[in-house]
Design a protein around this motif. Structure first.
Motif, PDB file in Angstrom:
ATOM      1  N   CYS A  72       0.845  -1.197   0.000  1.00 44.28           N
ATOM      2  CA  CYS A  72       0.000   0.000   0.000  1.00 44.28           C
ATOM      3  C   CYS A  72       0.883   1.251   0.000  1.00 44.28           C
ATOM      4  CB  CYS A  72      -0.912   0.018   1.217  1.00 44.28           C
ATOM      5  SG  CYS A  72      -0.061   0.320   2.782  1.00 44.28           S
ATOM      6  N   LEU A  73       0.235   2.384   0.003  1.00 43.50           N
ATOM      7  CA  LEU A  73       0.929   3.642   0.258  1.00 43.50           C
ATOM      8  C   LEU A  73       0.555   4.098   1.669  1.00 43.50           C
ATOM      9  CD1 LEU A  73       0.669   5.982  -2.872  1.00 43.50           C
ATOM     10  CD2 LEU A  73       2.684   4.855  -1.952  1.00 43.50           C
ATOM     11  N   LEU A  74       1.534   4.620   2.380  1.00 44.62           N
ATOM     12  CA  LEU A  74       1.283   5.249   3.672  1.00 44.62           C
ATOM     13  C   LEU A  74       1.133   6.741   3.421  1.00 44.62           C
ATOM     14  CD1 LEU A  74       1.212   5.480   6.782  1.00 44.62           C
ATOM     15  CD2 LEU A  74       3.721   5.626   6.704  1.00 44.62           C
ATOM     16  N   LEU A  75      -0.035   7.258   3.729  1.00 44.23           N
ATOM     17  CA  LEU A  75      -0.264   8.693   3.664  1.00 44.23           C
ATOM     18  C   LEU A  75       0.335   9.253   4.952  1.00 44.23           C
ATOM     19  CD1 LEU A  75      -3.642  10.317   2.658  1.00 44.23           C
ATOM     20  CD2 LEU A  75      -1.893  11.411   4.058  1.00 44.23           C
ATOM     21  N   ALA A 101      -2.015   5.677  -5.241  1.00 40.93           N
ATOM     22  CA  ALA A 101      -1.997   4.296  -4.737  1.00 40.93           C
ATOM     23  C   ALA A 101      -2.602   3.349  -5.770  1.00 40.93           C
ATOM     24  CB  ALA A 101      -2.748   4.209  -3.413  1.00 40.93           C
ATOM     25  N   ARG A 102      -3.718   3.751  -6.379  1.00 46.97           N
ATOM     26  CA  ARG A 102      -4.332   2.918  -7.426  1.00 46.97           C
ATOM     27  C   ARG A 102      -3.370   2.754  -8.607  1.00 46.97           C
ATOM     28  NH1 ARG A 102      -8.610   6.337  -6.313  1.00 46.97           N
ATOM     29  NH2 ARG A 102     -10.268   5.366  -5.133  1.00 46.97           N
ATOM     30  N   ARG A 103      -2.758   3.843  -9.009  1.00 43.85           N
ATOM     31  CA  ARG A 103      -1.828   3.808 -10.144  1.00 43.85           C
ATOM     32  C   ARG A 103      -0.705   2.807  -9.893  1.00 43.85           C
ATOM     33  NH1 ARG A 103       2.851   5.492 -11.860  1.00 43.85           N
ATOM     34  NH2 ARG A 103       3.452   6.612  -9.989  1.00 43.85           N
ATOM     35  N   ARG A 104      -0.309   2.675  -8.635  1.00 44.96           N
ATOM     36  CA  ARG A 104       0.758   1.741  -8.277  1.00 44.96           C
ATOM     37  C   ARG A 104       0.229   0.319  -8.038  1.00 44.96           C
ATOM     38  NH1 ARG A 104       5.066   5.033  -4.560  1.00 44.96           N
ATOM     39  NH2 ARG A 104       4.972   6.992  -5.715  1.00 44.96           N
ATOM     40  N   GLY A 105      -1.062   0.124  -8.258  1.00 42.25           N
ATOM     41  CA  GLY A 105      -1.645  -1.205  -8.157  1.00 42.25           C
ATOM     42  C   GLY A 105      -2.067  -1.627  -6.770  1.00 42.25           C
ATOM     43  N   HIS A 106      -2.197  -0.687  -5.846  1.00 40.86           N
ATOM     44  CA  HIS A 106      -2.585  -1.020  -4.480  1.00 40.86           C
ATOM     45  C   HIS A 106      -4.102  -1.025  -4.325  1.00 40.86           C
ATOM     46  CE1 HIS A 106       1.533  -0.921  -3.294  1.00 40.86           C
ATOM     47  NE2 HIS A 106       1.675   0.366  -3.532  1.00 40.86           N
ATOM     48  N   ALA A 107      -4.585  -1.902  -3.489  1.00 45.13           N
ATOM     49  CA  ALA A 107      -6.017  -2.002  -3.217  1.00 45.13           C
ATOM     50  C   ALA A 107      -6.438  -1.127  -2.040  1.00 45.13           C
ATOM     51  CB  ALA A 107      -6.400  -3.456  -2.942  1.00 45.13           C
ATOM     52  N   LYS A 146      -7.307   2.918   7.430  1.00 41.40           N
ATOM     53  CA  LYS A 146      -7.045   2.580   6.040  1.00 41.40           C
ATOM     54  C   LYS A 146      -8.303   2.766   5.231  1.00 41.40           C
ATOM     55  CE  LYS A 146      -7.695  -2.446   5.871  1.00 41.40           C
ATOM     56  NZ  LYS A 146      -7.026  -3.713   5.558  1.00 41.40           N
ATOM     57  N   LYS A 147      -8.111   2.827   3.927  1.00 39.91           N
ATOM     58  CA  LYS A 147      -9.235   3.010   3.021  1.00 39.91           C
ATOM     59  C   LYS A 147      -9.067   2.050   1.855  1.00 39.91           C
ATOM     60  CE  LYS A 147     -11.683   6.317   0.133  1.00 39.91           C
ATOM     61  NZ  LYS A 147     -11.805   7.727  -0.272  1.00 39.91           N
ATOM     62  N   PRO A 148     -10.096   1.222   1.601  1.00 39.36           N
ATOM     63  CA  PRO A 148     -10.049   0.389   0.405  1.00 39.36           C
ATOM     64  C   PRO A 148     -10.234   1.262  -0.831  1.00 39.36           C
ATOM     65  CG  PRO A 148     -12.093   0.017   1.633  1.00 39.36           C
ATOM     66  CD  PRO A 148     -11.272   0.988   2.414  1.00 39.36           C
ATOM     67  N   LEU A 149      -9.580   0.886  -1.919  1.00 37.63           N
ATOM     68  CA  LEU A 149      -9.587   1.736  -3.123  1.00 37.63           C
ATOM     69  C   LEU A 149     -10.315   1.118  -4.310  1.00 37.63           C
ATOM     70  CD1 LEU A 149      -5.896   2.956  -2.886  1.00 37.63           C
ATOM     71  CD2 LEU A 149      -7.965   4.193  -2.209  1.00 37.63           C
ATOM     72  N   PHE A 150     -11.056   0.069  -4.110  1.00 38.41           N
ATOM     73  CA  PHE A 150     -11.750  -0.561  -5.240  1.00 38.41           C
ATOM     74  C   PHE A 150     -13.143  -0.050  -5.392  1.00 38.41           C
ATOM     75  CE2 PHE A 150     -11.082  -3.453  -1.669  1.00 38.41           C
ATOM     76  CZ  PHE A 150     -12.334  -3.504  -1.131  1.00 38.41           C
TER      77      PHE A 150
END
Length: 150
Positions: A72-75, A101-107, A146-150
């Protein structure tokens, strides 16, 4: 007002440090300690390529630090200059962080904040972040989200 979010450069460091100090100094008395972002090594962070700035015609108005992690990314930090608060810049930076984060493929994307920074916790909840746990680290009581990105 139009703005640009861009990677920070070495010439931005003084503005970054000023914005962070101005944004976080009101919390020092409340939490009884210096917030971590005020102690960060911004020249090193900028050199690592993990700092972005939001800039308008009036100059840099906000700072975003995104730390890559394995899944993931840590904000790590969002700071808006006090005079620029209420203009939606923080919301734009949160959206930028999630898109990155999405661009980097993280959920998902994660963050933590001080337990006594209750208004920040409320903001993050409104933007879809959920609390995962609370813990004390380096003498600071933190709320992890955390936040899901899907």
């Amino acid at each position: 007002m139009p703005f640009d979010i861009r990677p920070a450069t070495a010439s931005d460091i003084a503005a970054i440090e000023r914005i962070v100090a101005d944004a976080y100094s009101p919390y020092v008395l409340r939490i009884g300690a210096t917030p971590g972002p005020m102690l960060d090594d911004y020249p090193a962070r900028v050199a690592q390529g993990v700092v972005h700035v939001l800039e308008t015609e009036e100059g840099i108005q906000a700072v975003l630090v995104l730390i890559p992690e394995a899944d993931c990314l840590l904000l790590d930090n969002v700071a808006v200059a006090p005079g620029a608060q209420g203009k939606g810049y923080g919301r734009h930076l949160l959206r930028f962080a999630e898109d990155e984060a999405r661009r980097r493929g993280h959920a998902w994307i994660r963050l933590y904040t001080q337990e006594k920074m209750t208004e920040n916790i409320g903001i993050y909840r409104r933007y879809g972040y959920v609390e995962t746990h609370r813990a004390e680290e380096i003498g600071l009581k933190r709320v992890f989200m955390k936040k899901p990105l899907f």
